[in-house]
Design a protein around this motif. Sequence first.
Motif, mmCIF file in Angstrom:
data_model
loop_
_atom_site.group_PDB
_atom_site.id
_atom_site.type_symbol
_atom_site.label_atom_id
_atom_site.label_comp_id
_atom_site.label_asym_id
_atom_site.label_seq_id
_atom_site.Cartn_x
_atom_site.Cartn_y
_atom_site.Cartn_z
ATOM 1 N N ARG A 127 7.393 -4.583 -5.692
ATOM 2 C CA ARG A 127 6.299 -5.525 -5.431
ATOM 3 C C ARG A 127 5.507 -5.101 -4.200
ATOM 4 O O ARG A 127 4.284 -5.064 -4.219
ATOM 5 N N ASP A 128 6.209 -4.762 -3.123
ATOM 6 C CA ASP A 128 5.525 -4.405 -1.886
ATOM 7 C C ASP A 128 4.761 -3.092 -1.997
ATOM 8 O O ASP A 128 3.701 -2.937 -1.402
ATOM 9 N N ILE A 129 5.284 -2.149 -2.753
ATOM 10 C CA ILE A 129 4.567 -0.895 -2.965
ATOM 11 C C ILE A 129 3.379 -1.138 -3.893
ATOM 12 O O ILE A 129 2.278 -0.653 -3.646
ATOM 13 N N MET A 130 3.594 -1.920 -4.942
ATOM 14 C CA MET A 130 2.568 -2.152 -5.952
ATOM 15 C C MET A 130 1.437 -3.042 -5.447
ATOM 16 O O MET A 130 0.256 -2.723 -5.630
ATOM 17 N N PHE A 131 1.781 -4.145 -4.808
ATOM 18 C CA PHE A 131 0.769 -5.134 -4.436
ATOM 19 C C PHE A 131 0.500 -5.204 -2.940
ATOM 20 O O PHE A 131 -0.558 -5.656 -2.530
ATOM 21 N N LEU A 168 -5.272 -6.943 -15.739
ATOM 22 C CA LEU A 168 -4.142 -6.012 -15.763
ATOM 23 C C LEU A 168 -4.612 -4.567 -15.916
ATOM 24 O O LEU A 168 -4.103 -3.663 -15.251
ATOM 25 N N LYS A 169 -5.583 -4.345 -16.790
ATOM 26 C CA LYS A 169 -6.113 -2.997 -17.002
ATOM 27 C C LYS A 169 -6.742 -2.451 -15.726
ATOM 28 O O LYS A 169 -6.555 -1.284 -15.388
ATOM 29 N N GLU A 170 -7.475 -3.286 -15.017
ATOM 30 C CA GLU A 170 -8.117 -2.847 -13.776
ATOM 31 C C GLU A 170 -7.084 -2.537 -12.693
ATOM 32 O O GLU A 170 -7.196 -1.531 -11.990
ATOM 33 N N VAL A 171 -6.082 -3.387 -12.580
ATOM 34 C CA VAL A 171 -5.028 -3.158 -11.582
ATOM 35 C C VAL A 171 -4.274 -1.882 -11.928
ATOM 36 O O VAL A 171 -3.982 -1.056 -11.056
ATOM 37 N N ARG A 172 -3.961 -1.694 -13.198
ATOM 38 C CA ARG A 172 -3.259 -0.480 -13.639
ATOM 39 C C ARG A 172 -4.069 0.774 -13.281
ATOM 40 O O ARG A 172 -3.535 1.749 -12.771
ATOM 41 N N LYS A 173 -5.383 0.743 -13.531
ATOM 42 C CA LYS A 173 -6.239 1.886 -13.179
ATOM 43 C C LYS A 173 -6.161 2.175 -11.680
ATOM 44 O O LYS A 173 -6.072 3.333 -11.265
ATOM 45 N N GLY A 174 -6.199 1.130 -10.883
ATOM 46 C CA GLY A 174 -6.120 1.298 -9.431
ATOM 47 C C GLY A 174 -4.783 1.880 -8.995
ATOM 48 O O GLY A 174 -4.730 2.734 -8.109
ATOM 49 N N LEU A 175 -3.705 1.427 -9.627
ATOM 50 C CA LEU A 175 -2.379 1.931 -9.293
ATOM 51 C C LEU A 175 -2.262 3.414 -9.660
ATOM 52 O O LEU A 175 -1.726 4.202 -8.900
ATOM 53 N N ILE A 176 -2.785 3.770 -10.821
ATOM 54 C CA ILE A 176 -2.739 5.173 -11.243
ATOM 55 C C ILE A 176 -3.527 6.039 -10.261
ATOM 56 O O ILE A 176 -3.052 7.089 -9.815
ATOM 57 N N HIS A 236 -4.237 5.431 -7.141
ATOM 58 C CA HIS A 236 -3.620 5.431 -5.796
ATOM 59 C C HIS A 236 -2.289 6.171 -5.766
ATOM 60 O O HIS A 236 -1.984 6.857 -4.789
ATOM 61 N N HIS A 237 -1.475 6.019 -6.794
ATOM 62 C CA HIS A 237 -0.109 6.551 -6.752
ATOM 63 C C HIS A 237 0.070 7.890 -7.465
ATOM 64 O O HIS A 237 0.919 8.675 -7.076
ATOM 65 N N LEU A 238 -0.697 8.132 -8.501
ATOM 66 C CA LEU A 238 -0.479 9.354 -9.279
ATOM 67 C C LEU A 238 -1.490 10.445 -9.000
ATOM 68 O O LEU A 238 -1.212 11.616 -9.245
ATOM 69 N N LYS A 239 -2.632 10.093 -8.477
ATOM 70 C CA LYS A 239 -3.670 11.091 -8.263
ATOM 71 C C LYS A 239 -3.964 11.302 -6.791
ATOM 72 O O LYS A 239 -5.048 11.686 -6.424
#
Length: 115
Positions: free
Chosen positions: A4-8, A101-109, A111-114
């Motif tokens: 949760r803390d890493i994600m949000f 959810l789709k927008e948050v997922r895009k942001g997570l990808i 921030h974390h994967l790219k």
Amino acid sequence: MIIRDIMFGGKRYFRELLQSEEKIASNILTDRLNMLEREGIISKTEDPDHKQKIIYRLTQRGIDLLPILVQIGAWSLKHKPVDTKKHKHAVDLVRGGDDMLKEVRKGLIKHHLKS
């Protein structure tokens, strides 16, 4: 809590995670971070600006936990007394539906994967 803390919460470093509201002990945090890494939910890399620091990021497997965390948040908002002003991000995410959810997922990808 860690996911949760890493994600949000935007937390990326051990010390940031250690200072979470729930007050986890450092040895327990170390154990949980190691387990999350072994399970492929987070990855860790050296901070290029500070070689003694480790950056924790979500993997795709970790990002895929997003809908589950949102559902836990929805349950909490329904069944537990929470300050909705303090937890506005959770309220917005739960009420935002699939588009949010789709927008948050895009942001997570991004921030974390790219990174």
